[in-house]
Design an enzyme around this catalytic site. Structure first.
Site, mmCIF file in Angstrom:
data_model
loop_
_atom_site.group_PDB
_atom_site.id
_atom_site.type_symbol
_atom_site.label_atom_id
_atom_site.label_comp_id
_atom_site.label_asym_id
_atom_site.label_seq_id
_atom_site.Cartn_x
_atom_site.Cartn_y
_atom_site.Cartn_z
ATOM 1 N N CYS A 1 0.835 -1.193 0.000
ATOM 2 C CA CYS A 1 0.000 0.000 0.000
ATOM 3 C C CYS A 1 0.868 1.240 0.000
ATOM 4 O O CYS A 1 2.089 1.174 -0.052
ATOM 5 C CB CYS A 1 -0.908 0.007 1.235
ATOM 6 N N VAL B 1 -4.024 -7.686 -1.257
ATOM 7 C CA VAL B 1 -3.283 -8.933 -1.420
ATOM 8 C C VAL B 1 -3.854 -10.021 -0.507
ATOM 9 O O VAL B 1 -4.059 -11.144 -0.919
ATOM 10 C CB VAL B 1 -1.781 -8.711 -1.125
ATOM 11 N N GLY C 1 2.868 -3.266 3.785
ATOM 12 C CA GLY C 1 3.763 -4.396 3.908
ATOM 13 C C GLY C 1 3.053 -5.721 4.029
ATOM 14 O O GLY C 1 1.858 -5.839 3.736
ATOM 15 N N GLU C 2 3.815 -6.722 4.459
ATOM 16 C CA GLU C 2 3.294 -8.071 4.685
ATOM 17 C C GLU C 2 3.988 -8.655 5.912
ATOM 18 O O GLU C 2 5.211 -8.541 6.053
ATOM 19 C CB GLU C 2 3.577 -8.986 3.482
ATOM 20 N N ASP D 1 -3.428 -9.324 7.714
ATOM 21 C CA ASP D 1 -2.344 -9.105 8.664
ATOM 22 C C ASP D 1 -2.354 -7.703 9.255
ATOM 23 O O ASP D 1 -1.697 -7.456 10.269
ATOM 24 C CB ASP D 1 -0.988 -9.416 8.026
ATOM 25 N N SER E 1 11.260 -12.011 -6.048
ATOM 26 C CA SER E 1 12.488 -11.530 -6.688
ATOM 27 C C SER E 1 13.719 -11.985 -5.918
ATOM 28 O O SER E 1 13.704 -12.103 -4.692
ATOM 29 C CB SER E 1 12.464 -10.004 -6.760
ATOM 30 N N GLY E 2 14.816 -12.196 -6.641
ATOM 31 C CA GLY E 2 16.080 -12.611 -6.034
ATOM 32 C C GLY E 2 16.955 -11.471 -5.568
ATOM 33 O O GLY E 2 18.155 -11.689 -5.308
ATOM 34 N N LEU F 1 -3.420 -1.704 -2.007
ATOM 35 C CA LEU F 1 -3.262 -2.767 -2.982
ATOM 36 C C LEU F 1 -3.676 -4.050 -2.271
ATOM 37 O O LEU F 1 -3.014 -4.496 -1.340
ATOM 38 C CB LEU F 1 -1.810 -2.871 -3.456
#
Length: 615
Positions: free
Chosen positions: A2, A53, A78-79, A102, A377-378, A51
């Site tokens: 967000c 999720v 965040g998450e 969360d 992503s790495g 956003l």
């Protein structure tokens, strides 16, 4: 993911200024295209762009919970990857939940444990909680700084936002940049000093830090830092623990109520995550995972190998997509759209950035967003495991400066004498380097070689990695795409930070212990592939386009860039072969085309943001 913003004031009635909060919030619409929310009282105004999720129906923000006479309000970006464990612990303490998101877990964690809740969190986050009864706001940022959080303190007021643009939308915060801000832009580039916001009066909350603001003032503290600890595991146990941490981290980060994909370059880092994700999808009956890779029109003809980019990605992408049987998407961009993206990048970053490396990532994320909302992503494996060439070069190890800032005299020679005198770039870089080295924790009795490798790791994790995390967040969120970065799990970073270099560089290879940990997860030829960074265009048409752009700027008497650069030197460079201008910077060779693209971005930034220089 967000966008969050807020305004706290002890001397104004903020209910009289709803339009200001609305403007601050709407600057973050690209970060949160799904919903908008505001919360406004006399002392506190919070704005949120969402956003969706997790729990799209129930996770609206700002989220408000009441306990007796107390009111708590949160805005959060965040998450939390350990939300299920926290939820169970809170339920055992008597809390009930109204949603499955969360955000509610985080808010109730604050209500139960107060500011110490941050010690329990595993995730990527930036959040603010308003505690109405105690008249305070609490801000916190994740340990590695994956999620951004900027703030400004002025005259009994606090402004904050996920991006500078939210704060710049407040009429009391003009876009002013002083000599120090220009030194960050021209001397350090995107690898700016942690906590520095470029604009005068703007700060970024440091990774692993929190801030409390009350009528008595503001205070910040670190709740997490890298610790120097003895490493007790042998080589095999180290590899096994790394493999376990990676798998546990990734499986936590694959949880989502919206489509998830993986970025796949065919390199070690992204291939490992794609392989682990594909295995998890197969074991849990979720089918085939989508993977994405990027390339450029003409690179098949114009690619030139270098020590920083030894081979192209495409053959290795083919190798991995066939090996894993993923649903793969090749995304390719041409020169005109790459040049055009340089302007969009500035608006996404609010400052100049990493030229075409930023622009291509923005375009890449825009394409991915058409089919997915979350990507794995790495990013950061090279900083954590010692993957860059400068970890292995005598001249870099012995240099008394940042390894990515060696031989910058050529770049500084492009500045005007007046700007060079104002910002003293060599001195500025040296001062920032001394500051960074002074922070490094060491073990008693470390030998000089081990001490230096610990310093190199610290510099990369705390100075260079934030550059790439900032880029990844800003380019992806400008498209409403959430990118998760498993190599930034703080448990993994802390563990590997203390692994001795002799183990970390097993078999004399960059990221040697990671390669060893991935035996059996990846094909041997992929494990042994030489490190190659995020790909760039090698098309000479790009060089010509950015050169023409900068020459047009130099011919424009109204250009705000002209007084800051050495026009004669730039014209001379433009008349030569641009690719002959190469200096180690931004993690790879910064070529003439990238230098010109960067200067074009500076000009765009100064114009679009109407930046007032205070020198």
């Amino acid at each position: 993911m967000c966008g969050i913003t807020g305004w706290v004031s002890w001397n104004k009635d903020l209910t009289r200024y709803p339009a200001i909060l609305e403007n601050m919030t709407e600057t973050l619409a690209p970060r949160g295209p799904d919903a908008s929310g505001k919360w406004l009282t006399a002392n506190c105004a919070f704005g949120h762009r969402r956003l969706s999720v997790i729990d799209p129906a129930g996770g609206a923000q700002p989220m408000v919970r009441r306990r007796e006479d107390d009111t708590y309000v949160i805005v959060y970006n965040g998450e939390l990857y350990n939300a299920p464990e926290l939820r169970r612990e809170l339920e055992s303490s008597g809390y009930s939940f109204r949603t499955t998101c969360d955000t509610e877990v985080l808010l109730l964690s604050y209500m139960e444990w107060g500011e110490s809740c941050v010690d329990r969190l595993n995730g990527i986050f930036a959040f603010a909680v308003w505690d109405d009864n105690r008249r305070r706001v609490f801000l916190a940022r994740d340990r590695l700084g994956v999620k951004p959080l900027f703030y400004a303190l002025r005259d009994g007021e606090l402004l904050f936002g996920s991006e500078p643009k939210a704060i710049l939308a407040h009429p009391g915060f003009p876009a002013e940049v002083d000599a120090e801000g220009l030194a960050e832009v021209f001397a350090l580039g995107p690898a700016r000093t942690p906590g520095h916001g470029i604009y005068r009066g703007l700060k970024e909350l440091l990774p692993g830090h929190c801030l409390t603001f009350t009528p008595e003032g503001a205070s910040t503290r670190a709740y997490w830092r890298l610790e120097a600890l003895p490493h007790r595991d042998d080589e095999e146990d180290t590899a096994e623990h790394i493999r376990w941490l990676l798998r546990d981290t990734l499986e936590r980060q694959l949880v989502s109520d919206v489509p998830v994909c993986a970025l796949l370059s065919g390199g070690l880092d992204s291939s490992a995550l794609s392989a682990l994700a594909a295995d998890y999808y197969a074991r849990t009956g979720q089918g085939t995972i989508d993977t994405y890779s990027i390339d450029y029109v003409g690179n098949d003809k114009h690619f030139r190998a270098s020590v920083y980019q030894p081979n192209p990605d495409r053959p290795w992408v083919d190798r991995m997509r066939e090996h894993l049987n993923t649903r793969h998407h090749f995304v390719e961009f041409d020169t005109p759209e790459l040049v055009d993206s340089l302007r969009s990048v500035v608006l996404a970053r609010d400052t100049p950035g990493m030229a075409d490396v930023d622009g291509s990532l923005l375009l890449f994320c825009r394409e991915i967003k058409k089919n997915a909302t979350v990507a794995i992503s790495g990013e950061a494996a090279d900083e954590v495991f010692g993957g860059y060439p400068w970890f292995h070069r005598k001249e870099a190890l012995e240099a008394n400066t940042f390894p990515w800032a060696i031989s910058t005299e050529a770049r500084f020679g492009l500045l005007s004498p007046e700007l060079a005198k104002a910002i003293r770039p060599e001195e500025y870089v040296a001062d920032r380097y001394r500051q960074a080295i002074g922070e490094v924790p060491h073990l008693d009795g470390e030998d000089p070689a081990a001490r230096r490798m610990r310093e190199m790791s610290y510099l990369n994790i705390t100075r260079f990695m934030p550059t790439l995390l900032d880029r990844k967040d800003r380019m992806s969120m400008a498209c409403g795409l959430e990118v998760r970065v498993p190599y930034c799990d703080h448990r993994l970073v802390q563990y590997v930070w203390n692994v001795p270099w002799s183990i970390k560089s097993k078999n004399g290879r960059e990221k040697g212990i990671l390669r060893h940990a991935l035996r059996g997860v990846l094909p041997d030829d992929v494990i042994d592939r030489k490190k190659s960074p995020f790909p760039k265009t090698h098309n000479p048409a790009y060089a010509q386009a950015v050169k023409r752009w900068v020459l047009d700027i130099l011919d424009d008497s109204r250009s705000p860039l002209r007084p800051l650069v050495n026009a004669g030197q730039l014209r001379k460079l433009a008349a030569d072969d641009l690719d002959s201008f190469q200096i180690p910077f931004f993690g790879q060779l910064m070529t003439g085309p990238q230098t010109f693209a960067f200067l074009a971005q500076v000009d765009t930034w100064l114009r679009e943001y109407k930046v007032r220089l205070v020198l």
